[in-house]
Design a protein around this motif. Structure first.
Motif, PDB file in Angstrom:
ATOM      1  N   ILE A 138       0.841  -1.204   0.000  1.00  0.00           N
ATOM      2  CA  ILE A 138       0.000   0.000   0.000  1.00  0.00           C
ATOM      3  C   ILE A 138       0.871   1.248   0.000  1.00  0.00           C
ATOM      4  CG2 ILE A 138      -1.641   1.334   1.381  1.00  0.00           C
ATOM      5  CD1 ILE A 138      -2.894  -1.273   2.296  1.00  0.00           C
ATOM      6  N   GLU A 139       1.884   1.254   0.866  1.00  0.00           N
ATOM      7  CA  GLU A 139       2.706   2.470   0.958  1.00  0.00           C
ATOM      8  C   GLU A 139       3.536   2.680  -0.305  1.00  0.00           C
ATOM      9  OE1 GLU A 139       5.133   2.071   4.430  1.00  0.00           O
ATOM     10  OE2 GLU A 139       6.430   0.550   3.556  1.00  0.00           O
ATOM     11  N   GLU A 140       3.940   1.587  -0.960  1.00  0.00           N
ATOM     12  CA  GLU A 140       4.688   1.738  -2.209  1.00  0.00           C
ATOM     13  C   GLU A 140       3.810   2.302  -3.317  1.00  0.00           C
ATOM     14  OE1 GLU A 140       8.108  -1.744  -1.679  1.00  0.00           O
ATOM     15  OE2 GLU A 140       6.203  -2.241  -2.613  1.00  0.00           O
ATOM     16  N   ASN A 141       2.549   1.835  -3.368  1.00  0.00           N
ATOM     17  CA  ASN A 141       1.608   2.384  -4.338  1.00  0.00           C
ATOM     18  C   ASN A 141       1.406   3.882  -4.113  1.00  0.00           C
ATOM     19  OD1 ASN A 141       0.000   0.501  -6.333  1.00  0.00           O
ATOM     20  ND2 ASN A 141       0.518  -0.751  -4.563  1.00  0.00           N
ATOM     21  N   LEU A 142       1.255   4.250  -2.841  1.00  0.00           N
ATOM     22  CA  LEU A 142       1.063   5.667  -2.530  1.00  0.00           C
ATOM     23  C   LEU A 142       2.299   6.479  -2.890  1.00  0.00           C
ATOM     24  CD1 LEU A 142      -0.813   5.351   0.866  1.00  0.00           C
ATOM     25  CD2 LEU A 142      -1.701   6.378  -1.223  1.00  0.00           C
ATOM     26  N   ALA A 143       3.469   5.895  -2.632  1.00  0.00           N
ATOM     27  CA  ALA A 143       4.722   6.604  -2.944  1.00  0.00           C
ATOM     28  C   ALA A 143       4.835   6.877  -4.436  1.00  0.00           C
ATOM     29  CB  ALA A 143       5.913   5.788  -2.455  1.00  0.00           C
TER      30      ALA A 143
ATOM     31  N   LYS B  51       2.823  10.656   6.661  1.00  0.00           N
ATOM     32  CA  LYS B  51       1.808  11.363   5.876  1.00  0.00           C
ATOM     33  C   LYS B  51       0.797  10.375   5.300  1.00  0.00           C
ATOM     34  CE  LYS B  51       3.720  14.412   3.349  1.00  0.00           C
ATOM     35  NZ  LYS B  51       4.661  14.637   2.259  1.00  0.00           N
ATOM     36  N   PHE B  52       1.317   9.273   4.729  1.00  0.00           N
ATOM     37  CA  PHE B  52       0.438   8.267   4.136  1.00  0.00           C
ATOM     38  C   PHE B  52      -0.504   7.683   5.173  1.00  0.00           C
ATOM     39  CE2 PHE B  52       3.913   7.223   0.788  1.00  0.00           C
ATOM     40  CZ  PHE B  52       3.596   8.393   0.133  1.00  0.00           C
ATOM     41  N   LYS B  53       0.059   7.431   6.349  1.00  0.00           N
ATOM     42  CA  LYS B  53      -0.730   6.839   7.421  1.00  0.00           C
ATOM     43  C   LYS B  53      -1.901   7.746   7.782  1.00  0.00           C
ATOM     44  CE  LYS B  53       0.809   3.719  10.947  1.00  0.00           C
ATOM     45  NZ  LYS B  53       1.983   3.291  11.686  1.00  0.00           N
ATOM     46  N   ALA B  54      -1.611   9.025   7.918  1.00  0.00           N
ATOM     47  CA  ALA B  54      -2.648   9.985   8.288  1.00  0.00           C
ATOM     48  C   ALA B  54      -3.732  10.047   7.209  1.00  0.00           C
ATOM     49  CB  ALA B  54      -2.033  11.363   8.488  1.00  0.00           C
ATOM     50  N   LEU B  55      -3.307  10.047   5.955  1.00  0.00           N
ATOM     51  CA  LEU B  55      -4.268  10.135   4.854  1.00  0.00           C
ATOM     52  C   LEU B  55      -5.158   8.899   4.793  1.00  0.00           C
ATOM     53  CD1 LEU B  55      -2.010  11.718   2.116  1.00  0.00           C
ATOM     54  CD2 LEU B  55      -4.174  12.645   2.914  1.00  0.00           C
ATOM     55  N   LEU B  56      -4.523   7.722   5.004  1.00  0.00           N
ATOM     56  CA  LEU B  56      -5.292   6.476   4.961  1.00  0.00           C
ATOM     57  C   LEU B  56      -6.304   6.408   6.107  1.00  0.00           C
ATOM     58  CD1 LEU B  56      -2.541   3.910   3.976  1.00  0.00           C
ATOM     59  CD2 LEU B  56      -4.572   4.463   2.645  1.00  0.00           C
TER      60      LEU B  56
ATOM     61  N   LEU C 234      -6.936   0.841   6.625  1.00  0.00           N
ATOM     62  CA  LEU C 234      -5.755   0.600   5.790  1.00  0.00           C
ATOM     63  C   LEU C 234      -4.489   1.187   6.404  1.00  0.00           C
ATOM     64  CD1 LEU C 234      -7.142   1.183   2.171  1.00  0.00           C
ATOM     65  CD2 LEU C 234      -6.837  -0.946   3.401  1.00  0.00           C
ATOM     66  N   GLU C 235      -4.658   2.148   7.313  1.00  0.00           N
ATOM     67  CA  GLU C 235      -3.481   2.790   7.910  1.00  0.00           C
ATOM     68  C   GLU C 235      -2.655   1.801   8.732  1.00  0.00           C
ATOM     69  OE1 GLU C 235      -6.542   3.468   8.535  1.00  0.00           O
ATOM     70  OE2 GLU C 235      -6.960   3.411  10.678  1.00  0.00           O
ATOM     71  N   LYS C 236      -3.277   0.671   9.102  1.00  0.00           N
ATOM     72  CA  LYS C 236      -2.540  -0.341   9.865  1.00  0.00           C
ATOM     73  C   LYS C 236      -1.925  -1.381   8.940  1.00  0.00           C
ATOM     74  CE  LYS C 236      -5.885   0.072  13.542  1.00  0.00           C
ATOM     75  NZ  LYS C 236      -7.307  -0.202  13.260  1.00  0.00           N
ATOM     76  N   ARG C 237      -2.176  -1.240   7.634  1.00  0.00           N
ATOM     77  CA  ARG C 237      -1.746  -2.277   6.687  1.00  0.00           C
ATOM     78  C   ARG C 237      -0.807  -1.725   5.626  1.00  0.00           C
ATOM     79  NH1 ARG C 237      -7.073  -5.259   4.718  1.00  0.00           N
ATOM     80  NH2 ARG C 237      -5.493  -6.684   3.885  1.00  0.00           N
TER      81      ARG C 237
END
Lengths: 263, 322
Positions: A99-104, A125-130, A137-140
């Protein structure tokens, strides 16, 4: 914002047959317009979106965004201006990546990519947005995207398309492959993201109810042209039934002045 | 100390560089690249020629890398810009490289390096005969693995991985996928040719025919490694590629000791790859069978279920009559 002039596209179907997908199409969207596009199969809705995105080259005519003529730009260069969500939830994300790679990757849309680590400092930042999506999803962050459901993937795609605020957001039946409840959630999410960023949007849909409910303008396409353009009062006074009626009339008579149509 | 396992370990580590290259195309770019059969001897030819001309073997090896990168660029260009299918693009480059390799080797099909100082002889002089090659190859392959791990997590590296996973999506995010694919093929074939340069120094000759079957051997190594490690991340995937390479060489040594002729090994390798590629299909067929059987048993259970209430009914009737 988006100016399309005299746009033509013909596909060769093989065996000497051709399909005129777009015929002398003119269209202007203002800044902040949320345009829903309806029309029967083969009307040219998806072709229009794909032409704006640069998937197909124009036969003739021009496409400009904010006064910049992008007609000859390749698809990957137009990504600078355009965010996209596809009908197939699998299409908008890379399943084997996290997930984080996709967001990156989405965070670098239309920008120069370098040899810095992709995720690294952006994780917070990604965590907050998710977390705002409220799907857990922020936990995954480190889960592969293929483990997500269609609805989750589509929500993620929507977030990715708007992570770097695009000048123009293209939604190609992005809720059509989802169950009604999930589709509803994605539409609500779309609405809130669009409102937050004041985005200009083109959304293709087969759901007439949705077409009239969402956004501020509805156009109907037929045989590669725009046959109906509803805005303001005129749109508010239009019901699903009258839109359906318009549909069948257009089919019969090929072309109708929209004023006559609504009289 | 290592006995008969020294040779396969040395080979496994040296070819590990090649397998990392094959991993890059096969798994990251999702591209079965047959250029390998030509770029491997290309690296060997460049390095051997350079070394006999008096160039330092380290530079000779680097030259090999760049030669391979050029070959990969050609394949990438054929595939992305001229729209030639991936397999054919690789075969065309590979075929052309045969002539190129002979040119580089000055028309000879074999260049011996027996009297030359190579990276291998240098390492053996420093570290000792038994461990020299192992330390050298191990060092190089670990460095390359770590660099690759880092690279595949960079912004460009993520884009490259997405090219193999979902091209449409990464194009929509602004990546010039043609350029990225060409670049990926260049790096991969650079590594393959570098492996060729090192293997030539290891066996003390370069031969124009040494590339035949290396692409498939590389695939076999990648698949073997994955079967053992089942990698879920890039770090473990590259590790599994290197371990797969070593395991493959062990398997070959084992097969030879088991009585296979050296000439049979290509068949063994091919069968191994076919089996591995067919495995998902075989599993699928088994699953279909299982589901069919499960359906049968559940329907028979339903029938039993239907008869059961009847018997209890009779029982209760008995109770009632009692």
């Amino acid at each position: 914002m988006l100016q399309i002039e005299n746009l033509n596209k013909t596909f060769e179907l093989g065996g000497g047959t051709f399909k005129r997908a777009l015929v002398d199409l003119d269209f202007v969207a203002q800044e902040g317009d949320f345009v829903t596009i309806v029309g029967s199969n083969g009307a040219g809705k998806s072709t229009l979106l794909n032409m704006v995105a640069g998937v197909y080259a124009a036969d003739s005519g021009t496409i400009a965004i904010d006064g910049t003529d992008i007609t000859s730009w390749p698809e990957h260069k137009r990504a600078k201006f355009v965010g996209r969500v596809f009908q197939d939830p699998m299409m908008g994300t890379a399943g084997s990546m996290t997930i984080e790679e996709n967001l990156a990757m989405a965070y670098k849309r239309g920008q120069r990519r370098g040899l810095k680590l992709g995720v690294a400092r952006n994780r917070v930042k990604f965590k907050a947005l998710l977390a705002e999506l409220d799907l857990g999803l922020e936990k995954r962050l480190k889960d592969q995207v293929r483990l997500l459901s269609g609805g989750q993937r589509q929500a993620l795609t929507l977030m990715m398309a708007t992570l770097k605020t695009p000048q123009l957001l293209l939604l190609d039946e992005h809720t059509a492959a989802l169950d009604p409840k999930t589709a509803r959630r994605i539409i609500d999410l779309t609405q809130s993201i669009v409102d937050n960023h004041g985005l200009t949007v083109l959304m293709v849909t087969h759901n007439l109810q949705q077409a009239l409910e969402v956004g501020n303008r509805t156009i109907m396409m037929h045989d590669g042209g725009i046959v109906l353009d509803l805005q303001g009062r005129k749109r508010e006074d239009t019901s699903v039934d009258s839109l359906l009626e318009a549909f069948s009339r257009v089919k019969k008579e090929r072309f109708l002045d929209d004023r006559a149509l609504l009289a | 100390m290592l006995g008969i396992w020294a040779t396969p370990l040395e080979q496994g580590l040296a070819y590990g560089i090649l397998v990392l290259g094959v991993y890059l195309t096969f798994r990251i770019l999702n591209y079965a690249d047959l250029t390998v059969d030509g770029s491997f001897p290309l690296g060997a030819a460049i390095a051997a020629t350079a070394i006999t001309k008096g160039i330092h073997p380290a530079y000779a090896t680097m030259l090999g890398f760049f030669g391979g990168a050029l070959a990969g660029t050609v394949t990438g260009f054929l595939n992305t810009k001229l729209k030639i299918s991936s397999l054919l693009a690789g075969i065309l480059t590979m075929t052309g490289l045969y002539s190129v390799n002979l040119r580089i080797m000055g028309g000879r099909s074999n260049i011996p390096l027996l009297r030359e100082a190579t990276l291998v002889t240098m390492a053996q002089d420093k570290i000792g005969f038994e461990w020299g090659a192992i330390c050298l190859f191990g060092f190089i392959v670990v460095i390359i693995k770590l660099v690759l791990d880092y690279f595949l997590h960079t912004e460009i590296g993520l884009g490259l991985r997405a090219c193999g996973d979902n091209e449409k999506m990464i194009k929509a995010l602004g990546v010039d996928t043609d350029l990225y694919k060409i670049f990926g093929l260049a790096v991969a074939n650079g590594l393959v040719a570098m492996a060729g340069s090192i293997v030539a120094q290891y066996q003390a000759f370069a031969d124009v025919g040494m590339g035949i079957g290396t692409a498939v051997a590389g695939l076999a190594s990648v698949i073997l490694g994955e079967a053992i490690i089942r990698p879920k991340t890039i770090w473990t995937a590259t590790l599994s590629a290197v371990l797969g390479s070593i395991l493959y060489r062990f398997t070959i040594t084992f097969a030879l000791r088991a009585g296979f002729a050296a000439t049979d090994l290509r068949l063994v390798t091919a069968v191994l790859v076919i089996f591995a590629l067919a495995l998902p299909r075989i599993k699928e067929m088994k699953l279909v069978k299982k589901i069919a059987e499960a359906k049968k048993t559940t329907t028979s259970q339903v029938v039993k279920h239907k008869t059961q209430p009847a018997s209890t009914l009779i029982g209760s009737e008995k109770h009632a009559t009692d």
